[in-house]
Motif scaffolding. Structure first.
Motif, short mmCIF file in Angstrom:
data_model
loop_
_atom_site.label_atom_id
_atom_site.label_comp_id
_atom_site.label_asym_id
_atom_site.label_seq_id
_atom_site.Cartn_x
_atom_site.Cartn_y
_atom_site.Cartn_z
N PHE A 87 4.14 12.37 10.39
CA PHE A 87 3.95 12.15 8.96
C PHE A 87 3.44 13.37 8.20
CE2 PHE A 87 3.10 7.97 11.01
CZ PHE A 87 4.21 7.30 10.54
N GLY A 88 2.90 14.35 8.89
CA GLY A 88 2.37 15.53 8.22
C GLY A 88 1.11 15.21 7.41
N GLU A 89 0.70 16.18 6.65
CA GLU A 89 -0.51 16.03 5.83
C GLU A 89 -0.35 14.98 4.73
OE1 GLU A 89 -3.68 17.49 6.01
OE2 GLU A 89 -2.94 17.96 8.01
N ALA A 90 0.88 14.66 4.37
CA ALA A 90 1.12 13.66 3.32
C ALA A 90 0.55 12.30 3.69
CB ALA A 90 2.61 13.54 3.03
N ARG A 91 0.32 12.06 4.96
CA ARG A 91 -0.19 10.75 5.38
C ARG A 91 -1.56 10.46 4.78
NH1 ARG A 91 -3.39 10.75 10.57
NH2 ARG A 91 -3.68 12.91 11.17
N PHE A 92 -2.33 11.50 4.48
CA PHE A 92 -3.67 11.30 3.93
C PHE A 92 -3.63 10.92 2.44
CE2 PHE A 92 -4.39 14.21 7.53
CZ PHE A 92 -5.20 13.39 8.28
N ALA A 93 -2.49 11.12 1.79
CA ALA A 93 -2.37 10.79 0.37
C ALA A 93 -1.85 9.38 0.13
CB ALA A 93 -1.44 11.80 -0.30
N LYS A 94 -1.47 8.68 1.18
CA LYS A 94 -0.89 7.35 1.02
C LYS A 94 -1.93 6.33 0.59
CE LYS A 94 2.91 8.05 4.17
NZ LYS A 94 3.78 7.40 5.12
N THR A 95 -1.50 5.37 -0.20
CA THR A 95 -2.37 4.31 -0.66
C THR A 95 -2.98 3.53 0.50
OG1 THR A 95 -1.24 4.12 -2.77
CG2 THR A 95 -2.43 2.18 -2.02
N SER A 96 -2.20 3.29 1.54
CA SER A 96 -2.73 2.57 2.71
C SER A 96 -3.91 3.29 3.33
CB SER A 96 -1.63 2.36 3.76
OG SER A 96 -0.64 1.50 3.27
N GLU A 97 -3.92 4.60 3.24
CA GLU A 97 -5.03 5.38 3.78
C GLU A 97 -6.33 5.06 3.06
OE1 GLU A 97 -6.93 7.95 6.41
OE2 GLU A 97 -4.93 7.06 6.51
N ARG A 98 -6.25 4.73 1.77
CA ARG A 98 -7.46 4.36 1.03
C ARG A 98 -8.12 3.13 1.65
NH1 ARG A 98 -5.40 8.32 -0.41
NH2 ARG A 98 -6.85 8.90 1.22
N LEU A 99 -7.32 2.23 2.20
CA LEU A 99 -7.85 1.01 2.80
C LEU A 99 -8.45 1.27 4.18
CD1 LEU A 99 -4.93 -1.34 1.77
CD2 LEU A 99 -7.24 -1.28 0.79
N ARG A 100 -8.04 2.36 4.82
CA ARG A 100 -8.52 2.68 6.17
C ARG A 100 -9.72 3.62 6.16
NH1 ARG A 100 -2.51 2.80 7.22
NH2 ARG A 100 -2.46 4.98 6.61
N GLU A 101 -9.90 4.36 5.09
CA GLU A 101 -10.94 5.39 5.04
C GLU A 101 -12.32 4.83 5.37
OE1 GLU A 101 -9.48 8.72 1.86
OE2 GLU A 101 -10.35 6.89 1.06
N GLY A 102 -13.00 5.50 6.28
CA GLY A 102 -14.37 5.15 6.60
C GLY A 102 -14.53 3.89 7.43
N ARG A 103 -13.45 3.35 7.93
CA ARG A 103 -13.47 2.09 8.69
C ARG A 103 -12.99 2.31 10.12
NH1 ARG A 103 -16.34 -1.34 5.63
NH2 ARG A 103 -15.76 -1.09 3.46
N LEU A 104 -13.36 1.39 10.97
CA LEU A 104 -12.82 1.33 12.33
C LEU A 104 -11.71 0.29 12.36
CD1 LEU A 104 -16.11 1.31 14.44
CD2 LEU A 104 -14.45 3.19 14.21
#
Length: 183
Positions: free
Chosen positions: A23-40
């Protein structure tokens, strides 16, 4: 032969390298990433080849709507390019969904391609009352239910829930310290 096992700390580096490759670095910009940030993740599985090399990964994360109704968010799903076409992704998906159902979760949502995910029971149009915290192509917002009606209960903005990642708290604390040269 491919083995599907629970992801452990020993696989973190290989998983991140695989996700970067796919996915490259673009994976960190995805909206789904906002839901995963800081979580296990609630569930995390990896696929290992005969040599023990990590060749696939999938994770499921706890999310809830504004009323506290829960679902799991699937993603990312990634398979090493040299293993595509060997059904590694299919096995990871089926294993992850089976574990979600066995452990009593009512539904799973994701952002992905319907032609691929429909074979696992995902459909579009089930999440019309649900919003994500950022831009998304809503025709790619898919869901599947293990408990009838669990997706229709979801309403409004979805947010990440579940256990916080303690390694991030340590990293943030370390970043907040600085030393002054003044004596």
């Amino acid at each position: 032969m491919i083995d599907i096992v629970e992801e452990g700390p020993a696989y973190v580096g290989a998983r991140e390298a695989l996700l970067d490759l796919c996915f490259g670095e673009a994976r960190f910009a995805k909206t789904s990433e906002r839901l995963r940030e800081g979580r296990l993740p609630v569930f995390a599985f990896v696929a290992l080849d005969d040599t023990g090399k990590l060749v696939g990964t999938v994770r499921l994360w706890s999310v809830a709507d504004r009323n506290g109704f829960q679902s799991l968010l699937l993603g990312p799903l990634a398979v090493a390019p040299d293993c595509r076409g060997l059904k590694v992704g299919d096995r990871l998906m089926r294993h992850a969904l089976n574990q979600a159902a066995v452990h009593g979760h009512g539904s799973v949502i994701l952002v992905g391609d319907l032609p691929y995910y429909s074979r696992f029971g995902f459909s579009a149009g089930l999440l019309d009352k649900v919003m994500l915290p950022g831009p998304v192509e809503y025709h790619r917002f898919l869901g599947t239910e293990f408990e009838t009606g669990s997706l229709s209960r979801l309403d409004g903005l979805i947010s990440g829930t579940g256990a916080s990642d303690p390694t991030l708290a340590v990293a943030r604390a370390e970043d907040s310290f600085f030393f002054s040269k003044a004596a």
